[in-house]
Motif scaffolding. Structure first.
Motif, short mmCIF file in Angstrom:
data_model
loop_
_atom_site.label_atom_id
_atom_site.label_comp_id
_atom_site.label_asym_id
_atom_site.label_seq_id
_atom_site.Cartn_x
_atom_site.Cartn_y
_atom_site.Cartn_z
N GLN A 51 0.81 -1.22 0.00
CA GLN A 51 0.00 0.00 0.00
C GLN A 51 0.85 1.28 0.00
N ILE A 52 2.15 1.15 0.28
CA ILE A 52 3.00 2.35 0.34
C ILE A 52 4.02 2.42 -0.78
N THR A 53 4.28 1.29 -1.45
CA THR A 53 5.26 1.28 -2.54
C THR A 53 4.93 0.17 -3.51
N ASP A 54 5.27 0.39 -4.77
CA ASP A 54 5.08 -0.68 -5.75
C ASP A 54 6.37 -1.45 -5.99
N GLU A 55 7.42 -1.15 -5.21
CA GLU A 55 8.68 -1.87 -5.32
C GLU A 55 8.57 -3.24 -4.64
N THR A 56 9.27 -4.22 -5.18
CA THR A 56 9.27 -5.58 -4.62
C THR A 56 10.18 -5.63 -3.40
N PRO A 57 9.66 -6.12 -2.27
CA PRO A 57 10.47 -6.17 -1.05
C PRO A 57 11.46 -7.34 -1.07
N PRO A 58 12.52 -7.25 -0.25
CA PRO A 58 13.39 -8.41 -0.08
C PRO A 58 12.60 -9.55 0.58
N GLU A 59 13.10 -10.75 0.43
CA GLU A 59 12.39 -11.95 0.91
C GLU A 59 11.96 -11.83 2.38
N ARG A 60 12.83 -11.29 3.23
CA ARG A 60 12.50 -11.26 4.67
C ARG A 60 11.31 -10.35 4.98
N TYR A 61 10.91 -9.51 4.03
CA TYR A 61 9.77 -8.60 4.25
C TYR A 61 8.57 -8.93 3.37
N ARG A 62 8.60 -10.05 2.65
CA ARG A 62 7.51 -10.38 1.73
C ARG A 62 6.16 -10.46 2.44
N GLU A 63 6.14 -11.03 3.63
CA GLU A 63 4.87 -11.15 4.35
C GLU A 63 4.25 -9.79 4.62
N MET A 64 5.10 -8.80 4.95
CA MET A 64 4.59 -7.45 5.19
C MET A 64 3.97 -6.88 3.92
N ASN A 65 4.45 -7.30 2.79
CA ASN A 65 3.97 -6.79 1.52
C ASN A 65 2.66 -7.47 1.12
N ASP A 66 2.63 -8.79 1.20
CA ASP A 66 1.51 -9.56 0.68
C ASP A 66 0.34 -9.65 1.66
N ASN A 67 0.60 -10.13 2.85
CA ASN A 67 -0.47 -10.38 3.82
C ASN A 67 -0.61 -9.27 4.86
N GLY A 68 0.43 -8.53 5.04
CA GLY A 68 0.44 -7.54 6.11
C GLY A 68 0.97 -8.16 7.38
N TRP A 69 1.50 -7.33 8.24
CA TRP A 69 2.05 -7.76 9.52
C TRP A 69 1.41 -6.92 10.62
N PRO A 70 0.66 -7.57 11.53
CA PRO A 70 -0.01 -6.82 12.59
C PRO A 70 0.91 -6.54 13.78
N SER A 71 0.67 -5.41 14.40
CA SER A 71 1.36 -5.05 15.63
C SER A 71 0.36 -4.31 16.51
N ASN A 72 0.25 -4.73 17.74
CA ASN A 72 -0.69 -4.10 18.67
C ASN A 72 0.07 -3.45 19.81
N GLY A 73 -0.46 -2.34 20.27
CA GLY A 73 0.17 -1.63 21.36
C GLY A 73 -0.85 -0.86 22.17
N THR A 74 -0.34 -0.06 23.06
CA THR A 74 -1.16 0.76 23.95
C THR A 74 -0.77 2.22 23.77
N ILE A 75 -1.76 3.09 23.69
CA ILE A 75 -1.51 4.52 23.59
C ILE A 75 -0.94 5.00 24.93
N THR A 76 0.23 5.62 24.89
CA THR A 76 0.89 6.11 26.11
C THR A 76 0.81 7.62 26.24
N ARG A 77 0.50 8.28 25.12
CA ARG A 77 0.37 9.74 25.13
C ARG A 77 -0.62 10.13 24.05
N TYR A 78 -1.53 11.03 24.37
CA TYR A 78 -2.52 11.46 23.38
C TYR A 78 -2.90 12.90 23.66
#
Length: 186
Positions: free
Chosen positions: A61-88
């Motif tokens: 969604q941010i680039t049309d360039e092909t990622p290196p193998e170690r980042y392919r999952e972030m490109n194809d399926n997405g990689w989730p990360s959850n956290g907590t808001i510490t400042r707002y």
């Protein structure tokens, strides 16, 4: 202004960018899922300290360039990360914890301050486990912030994956003489 991040202390790095304003527009690119997803990661954030933030890194969604193998999952399926808001403090600051499953949590804080017609963005990322993680994270922020600059300026997005390896290697070089901390990788 130096586009490279600077080390604050072991496990902490800071980036600064002077971005096209106004403040509310830059804030929208931090706080709104669709706008944030155009340069970093989409996902909902509960607008309060203690609220949850769910990020989905989908680099196709941010680039049309092909990622290196170690980042392919972030490109194809997405990689989730959850956290907590510490400042707002809209439209001036948002902070959150960040960590993958089984990884120690680090903390990211974005601060915005008007400077004439521009906005100074200061990003601080703390509690990074070791030098290798700090180089990796610094390279990522460097590239993502470049995409944010391009979006706000109305410019075509600069290369992401085509620059990734060189940018990460430059951070590893810059951090090579830092004292070790954290795990044996540091």
């Amino acid at each position: 202004m130096n586009e490279y991040g600077v080390v604050l202390e072991s496990g902490a790095v800071r980036f600064e960018r002077l971005l096209p304003g106004p403040l509310e527009r830059v804030w929208a690119y931090l706080a709104e899922s669709d706008k944030r997803g155009a340069w970093f990661a989409s996902g909902e954030a509960e607008p309060r300290v203690g609220g949850r933030i769910s990020l989905l890194f989908k680099h196709s969604q941010i680039t049309d360039e092909t990622p290196p193998e170690r980042y392919r999952e972030m490109n194809d399926n997405g990689w989730p990360s959850n956290g907590t808001i510490t400042r707002y403090e809209p439209p001036h600051a948002i902070g959150f914890t960040w960590g993958g499953e089984g990884e120690p949590e680090s903390e990211v804080v974005f601060e915005l301050a008007p400077e004439g017609e521009k906005v100074r963005l200061t990003l601080t990322h703390r509690k990074l486990a070791n030098k290798a993680e700090m180089a990796n994270v610094s390279g990522g922020w460097h590239l993502h912030l470049g995409l944010l600059e391009d979006k706000l300026a109305g410019d075509a997005p600069r290369g992401f994956w085509s620059r990734h390896e060189a940018v990460e290697a430059e951070y590893a070089r810059r951090y090579a003489d830092l004292p070790d901390w954290g795990t044996a990788e540091g």
